[in-house]
Design an enzyme around this catalytic site. Structure first.
Site, PDB file in Angstrom:
ATOM      1  N   LEU A  24       0.831  -1.202   0.000  1.00  0.00           N
ATOM      2  CA  LEU A  24       0.000   0.000   0.000  1.00  0.00           C
ATOM      3  C   LEU A  24       0.868   1.255   0.000  1.00  0.00           C
ATOM      4  O   LEU A  24       1.889   1.310   0.676  1.00  0.00           O
ATOM      5  CB  LEU A  24      -0.912   0.015   1.230  1.00  0.00           C
ATOM      6  CG  LEU A  24      -2.094  -0.951   1.207  1.00  0.00           C
ATOM      7  CD1 LEU A  24      -2.980  -0.694   2.407  1.00  0.00           C
ATOM      8  CD2 LEU A  24      -2.882  -0.808  -0.077  1.00  0.00           C
ATOM      9  N   GLY A  31       2.609  -6.045   7.382  1.00  0.00           N
ATOM     10  CA  GLY A  31       1.676  -4.992   7.794  1.00  0.00           C
ATOM     11  C   GLY A  31       0.764  -4.568   6.665  1.00  0.00           C
ATOM     12  O   GLY A  31      -0.450  -4.736   6.737  1.00  0.00           O
ATOM     13  N   ASP A  32       1.335  -4.021   5.581  1.00  0.00           N
ATOM     14  CA  ASP A  32       0.487  -3.629   4.449  1.00  0.00           C
ATOM     15  C   ASP A  32       1.027  -4.241   3.161  1.00  0.00           C
ATOM     16  O   ASP A  32       0.977  -3.644   2.101  1.00  0.00           O
ATOM     17  CB  ASP A  32       0.416  -2.101   4.342  1.00  0.00           C
ATOM     18  CG  ASP A  32       1.792  -1.460   4.140  1.00  0.00           C
ATOM     19  OD1 ASP A  32       2.800  -2.158   4.386  1.00  0.00           O
ATOM     20  OD2 ASP A  32       1.864  -0.291   3.737  1.00  0.00           O
ATOM     21  N   GLU A  33       1.572  -5.459   3.305  1.00  0.00           N
ATOM     22  CA  GLU A  33       2.111  -6.173   2.139  1.00  0.00           C
ATOM     23  C   GLU A  33       1.266  -7.394   1.844  1.00  0.00           C
ATOM     24  O   GLU A  33       0.903  -8.139   2.754  1.00  0.00           O
ATOM     25  CB  GLU A  33       3.539  -6.647   2.425  1.00  0.00           C
ATOM     26  CG  GLU A  33       4.565  -5.521   2.483  1.00  0.00           C
ATOM     27  CD  GLU A  33       5.912  -6.081   2.906  1.00  0.00           C
ATOM     28  OE1 GLU A  33       6.366  -7.043   2.266  1.00  0.00           O
ATOM     29  OE2 GLU A  33       6.455  -5.573   3.894  1.00  0.00           O
TER      30      GLU A  33
END
Lengths: 350, 195
Positions: free
Chosen positions: A201, A242-244
């Site tokens: 993200l 986390g945001d992967e």
């Protein structure tokens, strides 16, 4: 008939057996007698004939409030032994003739400390006293608490073992890293072509910083829905950090197909997420590789190359999808192109 | 059956016959691999399966096994909880026997799920008492025999405890109280650690 009966006449020894914790006060406020257990707790014999107030502190009612000693009759009393260990007693007094009082004392909820500190045994309590039951219950309670602690420990161990084996990411319901590794291994073993798409993200930290972690979680969940909407049952969608995210597209052998799917994902991700009436906007940077481009594909290599492509997307301005560059021989000269839908990702609200 | 009881039985097997025997019993009885949950009510058959498996694996008759289990429950110095709770029954062994009919009620106060049957103590005179339970529970009486022997020892009393068949068919435990103060009692303080 009953009126003619004299009241029960009790000698001090009988009174002591009936009420081992009683106190007999003379009209002048001195201690005329005590039950055997209370006598032990007063320590030695020098309590006899001493003023009540020297032996006990009257906590309730406050001394001197009403009518001296006789005023204690009928009231709820709270006494504390002046000598150590300063045991507290509940008490209740009735007139005992000639201006004296008989005060029956009880240990109340302090019974456990009192038993320990005065080394009392069951013989020190009246057979009708509930003190033994209270001690029994307190002990039974701590035994059962120990059992429950054991049970909780077991459940905790079982839970962490289950988490260890879990394949699902808690927050998003997507697959986790372990599940992805297994899916990759299966796909490689099956030898059918597939694409590995990595997504990260953009602006996610800003969402967390500006709108809080709950908003960040909502964005991750929206991201999961977006990826789910653009994939099929045979594909694997995993949150690996986390945001992967990593998506395994089963059966995809052509770059055009992988990019078309990736761009549809980007479009969905670019849609604002409304959280508590505020807009959170993110985009994603995407890199992908095709297993078919590798003579001998292996999981680490595929993931690593897709990751490199992802960072190339980030460097190229975010919000786009780019192919991995390896193996160079096969991919040489191929232009990368930004995803139209999310080319210039706006920063999140605020 | 409360899981706590089955766990105590498993621990008895492990302490007495070793971990390998306990594992063999657990496997044969089909006890949950993750362990029996102490505070859960398990199906009645589970305890029976554990006892039957222990009989088969250890090659020991049921009565003796259960009596040893009862003794184990109250005689392990490293697990004094049940011994202490039982000694709240009275200052001497005679007092304890006199209060034994209150035991199921006390147990219910502490742990309502335990569900002990009603105990009946009868004084036959001459130092002989009999203990029975209603509804009849022969297994429980065997466990009680082991507990009573160990507890008599704890109180310093000299007793003989033997199961016998009562005239009306139900099993009873015959308790012959030979000397209530045969030896010094093991110390007991009402509050643990106070003596």
């Amino acid at each position: 008939m009953t009126g003619a009966l004299p009241g029960p006449a009790l000698d001090p020894a009988a009174l002591g057996r009936l009420l081992p914790l009683h106190l007999w006060l003379a009209a002048d406020g001195t201690v005329a007698g005590a039950g055997p257990t209370l006598a032990r707790m007063l320590g030695g014999g020098d309590w006899r004939d001493r003023p009540f107030a020297e032996l006990f502190e009257l906590r309730h009612p406050r001394p001197g409030t009403a009518g001296g000693l006789a005023g204690l009759a009928g009231a709820r009393l709270h006494l504390v032994l002046r000598r150590p260990p300063h045991t507290g007693f509940k008490g209740f007094a009735v007139p005992a003739g000639a201006g004296g009082l008989v005060v029956n004392l009880g240990l109340g909820a302090g019974v456990i400390e009192a038993v320990r500190e005065h080394r009392l045994t069951e013989r020190d309590f009246a057979p009708t006293d509930h003190a033994i039951e209270l001690l029994y219950l307190a002990e039974a309670k701590s035994v059962i608490q120990a059992v429950l602690r054991d049970v909780n420990g077991q459940l905790e161990a079982a839970r962490s073992a289950a988490e260890e084996q879990a394949l699902t990411d808690n927050l998003t319901g997507l697959r986790n890293r372990r599940a992805l590794d297994a899916a990759l291994a299966r796909a490689l073993a099956a030898g059918v072509p597939f694409a590995v798409v990595r997504l990260d993200l953009d602006w996610f930290k800003a969402v967390n910083d500006n709108l809080g972690h709950a908003a960040g979680d909502a964005v991750l969940q929206a991201m999961a829905r977006a990826l789910g909407a653009e994939t099929r049952a045979a594909d694997t969608v995993a949150r690996v950090g986390g945001d992967e995210f990593v998506v395994l597209l089963a059966g995809v052998a052509m770059a055009a197909e992988a990019e078309a799917i990736g761009e549809r994902m980007l479009t969905r991700i670019a849609a604002p997420v409304i959280w508590e009436g505020r807009e959170a906007r993110v985009s994603a940077s995407v890199g992908y590789v095709l297993s078919r481009d590798y003579p001998r594909p292996d999981a680490d290599r595929l993931l690593g190359d897709a990751d490199e492509a992802l960072y190339a997307s980030k460097r190229a301005g975010r919000g786009r999808i780019m192919p991995g560059r390896a193996p160079a021989a096969l991919r040489a000269g191929r232009p990368s192109r930004p995803a139209a839908a999310a080319a210039a990702a706006p920063p999140p609200a605020e | 059956m409360l899981g706590l009881v089955i766990r105590a039985f498993q621990r008895f097997i492990e302490d007495t016959y070793g971990a390998a025997a306990a594992a063999a019993v657990a496997q044969r009885a089909g006890l949950p691999v993750a362990g029996v949950e102490a505070m859960r009510i398990h199906q009645a058959g589970l305890a029976e399966a554990a006892i039957a498996a222990a009989e088969a694996v250890l090659g020991r008759p049921r009565a003796g096994l259960l009596e040893d289990f009862g003794t184990h429950l109250v005689s392990r110095p490293d697990r004094p909880a049940l011994r202490r709770l039982l000694r709240f029954g009275g200052a001497g062994f005679r007092d304890f026997l006199a209060s034994i009919e209150d035991l199921p009620g006390r147990a219910r106060l502490a742990l309502p799920e335990l569900a002990l049957p009603q105990l009946e103590l009868e004084d036959r005179g001459g130092g002989r008492l009999t203990l029975s339970c209603r509804p009849p529970a022969p297994d429980l009486l065997h466990v009680a025999a082991g507990i009573l022997r160990a507890l008599a020892d704890d109180y310093g009393a000299l007793v003989v405890v033997e199961p016998e068949a009562a005239a009306d068919g139900g099993p009873v435990l015959a308790i012959d109280l030979l000397d209530a103060r045969f030896a010094a009692a093991r110390p007991f303080a009402l509050v643990a650690g106070a003596s």
